[in-house]
Design a protein around this motif. Sequence first.
Motif, PDB file in Angstrom:
ATOM      1  N   PRO A 202       0.824  -1.219   0.000  1.00 21.97           N
ATOM      2  CA  PRO A 202       0.000   0.000   0.000  1.00 21.97           C
ATOM      3  C   PRO A 202       0.855   1.266   0.000  1.00 21.97           C
ATOM      4  CG  PRO A 202      -0.703  -1.554   1.708  1.00 21.97           C
ATOM      5  CD  PRO A 202       0.588  -2.059   1.180  1.00 21.97           C
ATOM      6  N   GLU A 203       0.247   2.358  -0.351  1.00 20.17           N
ATOM      7  CA  GLU A 203       0.948   3.639  -0.328  1.00 20.17           C
ATOM      8  C   GLU A 203       1.439   3.930   1.084  1.00 20.17           C
ATOM      9  OE1 GLU A 203       0.136   8.370  -1.414  1.00 20.17           O
ATOM     10  OE2 GLU A 203      -1.437   6.850  -1.713  1.00 20.17           O
ATOM     11  N   GLY A 257     -11.022  -5.880   7.946  1.00 21.09           N
ATOM     12  CA  GLY A 257     -11.453  -5.949   6.559  1.00 21.09           C
ATOM     13  C   GLY A 257     -12.608  -6.927   6.487  1.00 21.09           C
ATOM     14  N   ASP A 258     -12.427  -7.990   5.700  1.00 21.96           N
ATOM     15  CA  ASP A 258     -13.471  -9.022   5.621  1.00 21.96           C
ATOM     16  C   ASP A 258     -12.979 -10.355   6.149  1.00 21.96           C
ATOM     17  OD1 ASP A 258     -11.652  -9.624   3.666  1.00 21.96           O
ATOM     18  OD2 ASP A 258     -13.126 -10.007   2.091  1.00 21.96           O
ATOM     19  N   LYS A 259     -11.933 -10.341   7.006  1.00 19.13           N
ATOM     20  CA  LYS A 259     -11.341 -11.588   7.481  1.00 19.13           C
ATOM     21  C   LYS A 259     -11.334 -11.649   9.004  1.00 19.13           C
ATOM     22  CE  LYS A 259      -8.308 -12.158   3.463  1.00 19.13           C
ATOM     23  NZ  LYS A 259      -9.107 -13.239   2.893  1.00 19.13           N
ATOM     24  N   THR A 273      -2.709 -12.413  12.753  1.00 11.22           N
ATOM     25  CA  THR A 273      -2.645 -13.561  11.858  1.00 11.22           C
ATOM     26  C   THR A 273      -4.006 -13.755  11.198  1.00 11.22           C
ATOM     27  OG1 THR A 273      -0.942 -14.690  13.163  1.00 11.22           O
ATOM     28  CG2 THR A 273      -2.236 -16.050  11.668  1.00 11.22           C
ATOM     29  N   TRP A 274      -4.007 -13.949   9.872  1.00 14.24           N
ATOM     30  CA  TRP A 274      -5.246 -14.192   9.146  1.00 14.24           C
ATOM     31  C   TRP A 274      -4.971 -15.093   7.951  1.00 14.24           C
ATOM     32  CZ3 TRP A 274      -2.477  -9.627   8.847  1.00 14.24           C
ATOM     33  CH2 TRP A 274      -2.065  -9.212   7.581  1.00 14.24           C
ATOM     34  N   LYS A 275      -6.029 -15.707   7.429  1.00 12.35           N
ATOM     35  CA  LYS A 275      -5.923 -16.550   6.248  1.00 12.35           C
ATOM     36  C   LYS A 275      -5.848 -15.675   5.012  1.00 12.35           C
ATOM     37  CE  LYS A 275      -6.263 -20.364   5.579  1.00 12.35           C
ATOM     38  NZ  LYS A 275      -5.175 -21.349   5.314  1.00 12.35           N
ATOM     39  N   LEU A 295      -3.898  -3.532   5.517  1.00 16.94           N
ATOM     40  CA  LEU A 295      -3.068  -4.561   4.881  1.00 16.94           C
ATOM     41  C   LEU A 295      -3.909  -5.679   4.293  1.00 16.94           C
ATOM     42  CD1 LEU A 295      -0.262  -4.773   7.576  1.00 16.94           C
ATOM     43  CD2 LEU A 295      -0.006  -3.844   5.282  1.00 16.94           C
ATOM     44  N   VAL A 296      -4.919  -6.134   5.050  1.00 17.53           N
ATOM     45  CA  VAL A 296      -5.801  -7.216   4.580  1.00 17.53           C
ATOM     46  C   VAL A 296      -6.489  -6.810   3.292  1.00 17.53           C
ATOM     47  CG1 VAL A 296      -7.936  -8.464   5.080  1.00 17.53           C
ATOM     48  CG2 VAL A 296      -6.174  -8.274   6.842  1.00 17.53           C
TER      49      VAL A 296
END
Length: 302
Positions: A202-203, A257-259, A273-275, A295-296
């Motif tokens: 990302p920026e 986000g969506d996780k 930690t995420w998938k 980030l996600v």
Amino acid sequence: MSSSDCNSVRSHLSAYHDGELSAGQAATVAKHIESCESCAAELRAFESIGSAFAQTQMPAKPSDLWQRIERELPMTAEAVTLSKRFGVWVRESPYGAGLVSMAASVLVLLGAGLWYGGNNGDMAGGGAMAMHGSDGHSHDGEMSAEHMAEFAGVMDEYLQKLPSDPDAAERMLLAKYNGEKVDTDGAVKLVGYRPIVSSGLPEGYSLASTSVLKMPCCTCVKAVCKRSDGSTLVLFEHDDEETAWFGDRRQSMATCGDKDCCLVDLDSSIAATWKQGTRSVTAVGVRDQEEVAKLVTWLDKS
């Protein structure tokens, strides 16, 4: 207690009841249900189903059961297979109905479990497991308790060095786990996939280095990223789903986000930690949950 916490925990209750979660994940769920009556009630529902199944008794089998089956079989020249014998017995024997009822109960219970898991997600599904064997892993890809404690100790030392001397933290981890600095193509040769950071960041972030580490949990890709203010953020891309990298530090579940993300308190920062596709990502040195969501979202689009 937020609804997002409850949604994340409920999706893991079935695996928690069956003892299928890692130590860190189980501790997070256990801590949540201590203070959440709604989730505790959901867990008690799983326990009552298991108790009802355990109390179901198989009818006693008479000593002359096979002789009865033989007498009930039709006299025919057609070859009689075991499946045909069993079918006749189920239809005509007084014990057949009990067995069919038992089988139906089992299928209902299994179907309910699959439906619940399918509608609420599966913490343990999707990712390939790390290699295991003589390095302290069990055959389901998890580290032994001894190796997990040692690994958590190394990570704790790394986390202490990272804020004040990221270069020293980098050298320590590379030396400990046979790290090799590589470019994108080099990483593909070593781990079989292209690192997620190869598509950019990302920026406000730049990629300082990538390396491949043979860690006890798995062989993973580590990306050192720099923010525009010069501070360091590290992304580990790995096959295992073990979130207990950080010993007994406080953990919580959140939606980023969506996780679903497992967040770990690192005193002056957090880890998450995420998938991500078929693998997992652990971000170390993150400032807050908002940065994790950033980030996600970016990595999902890249």
